[in-house]
Design a protein around this motif. Structure first.
Motif, PDB file in Angstrom:
ATOM      1  N   GLY A   1     -44.767  18.288 -22.914  1.00  0.00           N
ATOM      2  CA  GLY A   1     -44.299  18.406 -24.298  1.00  0.00           C
ATOM      3  C   GLY A   1     -43.624  19.733 -24.577  1.00  0.00           C
ATOM      4  O   GLY A   1     -42.506  19.790 -25.069  1.00  0.00           O
ATOM      5  N   CYS A   2     -44.285  20.834 -24.222  1.00  0.00           N
ATOM      6  CA  CYS A   2     -43.753  22.167 -24.557  1.00  0.00           C
ATOM      7  C   CYS A   2     -43.300  22.960 -23.337  1.00  0.00           C
ATOM      8  O   CYS A   2     -42.702  24.018 -23.495  1.00  0.00           O
ATOM      9  CB  CYS A   2     -44.794  22.968 -25.336  1.00  0.00           C
ATOM     10  SG  CYS A   2     -46.255  23.438 -24.380  1.00  0.00           S
ATOM     11  N   TYR A   3     -43.608  22.486 -22.142  1.00  0.00           N
ATOM     12  CA  TYR A   3     -43.215  23.104 -20.868  1.00  0.00           C
ATOM     13  C   TYR A   3     -43.952  24.410 -20.555  1.00  0.00           C
ATOM     14  O   TYR A   3     -43.532  25.139 -19.675  1.00  0.00           O
ATOM     15  CB  TYR A   3     -41.701  23.325 -20.783  1.00  0.00           C
ATOM     16  CG  TYR A   3     -40.903  22.077 -21.029  1.00  0.00           C
ATOM     17  CD1 TYR A   3     -41.091  20.945 -20.255  1.00  0.00           C
ATOM     18  CD2 TYR A   3     -39.989  22.021 -22.064  1.00  0.00           C
ATOM     19  CE1 TYR A   3     -40.374  19.794 -20.489  1.00  0.00           C
ATOM     20  CE2 TYR A   3     -39.263  20.862 -22.308  1.00  0.00           C
ATOM     21  CZ  TYR A   3     -39.465  19.754 -21.523  1.00  0.00           C
ATOM     22  OH  TYR A   3     -38.760  18.611 -21.770  1.00  0.00           O
ATOM     23  N   ARG A   4     -45.038  24.687 -21.263  1.00  0.00           N
ATOM     24  CA  ARG A   4     -45.824  25.873 -20.922  1.00  0.00           C
ATOM     25  C   ARG A   4     -46.847  25.508 -19.863  1.00  0.00           C
ATOM     26  O   ARG A   4     -47.258  24.360 -19.738  1.00  0.00           O
ATOM     27  CB  ARG A   4     -46.573  26.408 -22.154  1.00  0.00           C
ATOM     28  CG  ARG A   4     -45.661  26.989 -23.209  1.00  0.00           C
ATOM     29  CD  ARG A   4     -46.449  27.504 -24.379  1.00  0.00           C
ATOM     30  NE  ARG A   4     -47.092  26.399 -25.083  1.00  0.00           N
ATOM     31  CZ  ARG A   4     -48.028  26.552 -26.024  1.00  0.00           C
ATOM     32  NH1 ARG A   4     -48.445  27.749 -26.362  1.00  0.00           N
ATOM     33  NH2 ARG A   4     -48.549  25.495 -26.614  1.00  0.00           N
ATOM     34  N   THR A   5     -47.282  26.517 -19.098  1.00  0.00           N
ATOM     35  CA  THR A   5     -48.349  26.308 -18.125  1.00  0.00           C
ATOM     36  C   THR A   5     -49.679  26.274 -18.867  1.00  0.00           C
ATOM     37  O   THR A   5     -49.777  26.721 -20.021  1.00  0.00           O
ATOM     38  CB  THR A   5     -48.394  27.442 -17.083  1.00  0.00           C
ATOM     39  OG1 THR A   5     -48.778  28.649 -17.741  1.00  0.00           O
ATOM     40  CG2 THR A   5     -47.067  27.604 -16.372  1.00  0.00           C
ATOM     41  N   ILE A   6     -50.702  25.786 -18.199  1.00  0.00           N
ATOM     42  CA  ILE A   6     -52.039  25.763 -18.795  1.00  0.00           C
ATOM     43  C   ILE A   6     -52.478  27.183 -19.146  1.00  0.00           C
ATOM     44  O   ILE A   6     -53.039  27.416 -20.215  1.00  0.00           O
ATOM     45  CB  ILE A   6     -53.048  25.108 -17.821  1.00  0.00           C
ATOM     46  CG1 ILE A   6     -52.691  23.649 -17.607  1.00  0.00           C
ATOM     47  CG2 ILE A   6     -54.464  25.247 -18.329  1.00  0.00           C
ATOM     48  CD1 ILE A   6     -52.740  22.797 -18.841  1.00  0.00           C
ATOM     49  N   ASP A   7     -52.212  28.136 -18.268  1.00  0.00           N
ATOM     50  CA  ASP A   7     -52.594  29.525 -18.534  1.00  0.00           C
ATOM     51  C   ASP A   7     -51.868  30.072 -19.761  1.00  0.00           C
ATOM     52  O   ASP A   7     -52.462  30.776 -20.579  1.00  0.00           O
ATOM     53  CB  ASP A   7     -52.308  30.410 -17.331  1.00  0.00           C
ATOM     54  CG  ASP A   7     -53.223  30.110 -16.159  1.00  0.00           C
ATOM     55  OD1 ASP A   7     -54.337  29.581 -16.393  1.00  0.00           O
ATOM     56  OD2 ASP A   7     -52.836  30.397 -15.014  1.00  0.00           O
ATOM     57  N   GLU A   8     -50.590  29.757 -19.895  1.00  0.00           N
ATOM     58  CA  GLU A   8     -49.834  30.223 -21.067  1.00  0.00           C
ATOM     59  C   GLU A   8     -50.382  29.618 -22.347  1.00  0.00           C
ATOM     60  O   GLU A   8     -50.497  30.311 -23.367  1.00  0.00           O
ATOM     61  CB  GLU A   8     -48.354  29.881 -20.908  1.00  0.00           C
ATOM     62  CG  GLU A   8     -47.665  30.691 -19.841  1.00  0.00           C
ATOM     63  CD  GLU A   8     -46.302  30.165 -19.455  1.00  0.00           C
ATOM     64  OE1 GLU A   8     -45.565  30.915 -18.796  1.00  0.00           O
ATOM     65  OE2 GLU A   8     -45.963  29.009 -19.793  1.00  0.00           O
ATOM     66  N   ILE A   9     -50.722  28.343 -22.296  1.00  0.00           N
ATOM     67  CA  ILE A   9     -51.287  27.681 -23.476  1.00  0.00           C
ATOM     68  C   ILE A   9     -52.620  28.330 -23.849  1.00  0.00           C
ATOM     69  O   ILE A   9     -52.861  28.641 -25.017  1.00  0.00           O
ATOM     70  CB  ILE A   9     -51.462  26.167 -23.228  1.00  0.00           C
ATOM     71  CG1 ILE A   9     -50.090  25.501 -23.084  1.00  0.00           C
ATOM     72  CG2 ILE A   9     -52.272  25.516 -24.339  1.00  0.00           C
ATOM     73  CD1 ILE A   9     -50.133  24.084 -22.546  1.00  0.00           C
ATOM     74  N   ALA A  10     -53.460  28.546 -22.865  1.00  0.00           N
ATOM     75  CA  ALA A  10     -54.783  29.118 -23.113  1.00  0.00           C
ATOM     76  C   ALA A  10     -54.699  30.544 -23.652  1.00  0.00           C
ATOM     77  O   ALA A  10     -55.502  30.945 -24.493  1.00  0.00           O
ATOM     78  CB  ALA A  10     -55.613  29.097 -21.829  1.00  0.00           C
ATOM     79  N   GLN A  11     -53.723  31.319 -23.193  1.00  0.00           N
ATOM     80  CA  GLN A  11     -53.609  32.722 -23.579  1.00  0.00           C
ATOM     81  C   GLN A  11     -52.689  32.965 -24.778  1.00  0.00           C
ATOM     82  O   GLN A  11     -52.570  34.095 -25.242  1.00  0.00           O
ATOM     83  CB  GLN A  11     -53.090  33.538 -22.380  1.00  0.00           C
ATOM     84  CG  GLN A  11     -54.031  33.572 -21.209  1.00  0.00           C
ATOM     85  CD  GLN A  11     -55.341  34.257 -21.564  1.00  0.00           C
ATOM     86  OE1 GLN A  11     -55.352  35.281 -22.235  1.00  0.00           O
ATOM     87  NE2 GLN A  11     -56.437  33.671 -21.135  1.00  0.00           N
TER      88      GLN A  11
END
Length: 83
Positions: free
Chosen positions: A34-44
């Motif tokens: 959906g947003c193309y962010r990594t899991i780490d980017e989403i979490a942080q």
């Protein structure tokens, strides 16, 4: 709380989240489809500086090409079998 105080809370100069509420992680690329962010980017995300968020946001468009094009699901399989 005064209007000025409320404005300070709700009108901040921050990069908004690119989330579009289509949260599916691609099994190979490990980025949200959906947003193309990594899991780490989403979490942080909430802990990142505005500059870090801006850097990530500017890179998101280029990540879209990393996702494989869907082959059509059930309809695509039926069409391929019919050939």
């Amino acid at each position: 709380m005064s209007k000025e105080q409320k404005d300070k809370v709700w009108k901040r100069d921050e990069i908004n989240s690119p989330c579009i509420q289509v949260c599916v992680v691609h099994p190979v690329e490990r980025i949200c489809t959906g947003c193309y962010r990594t899991i780490d980017e989403i979490a942080q995300w909430s802990k990142l500086s505005p500059e870090e968020r801006a850097d990530i946001t500017s890179d998101l468009g280029a990540r879209a090409s990393r996702l494989k094009v869907r082959r059509g699901g059930r309809g695509g399989r039926a069409a391929r079998r019919a050939k």
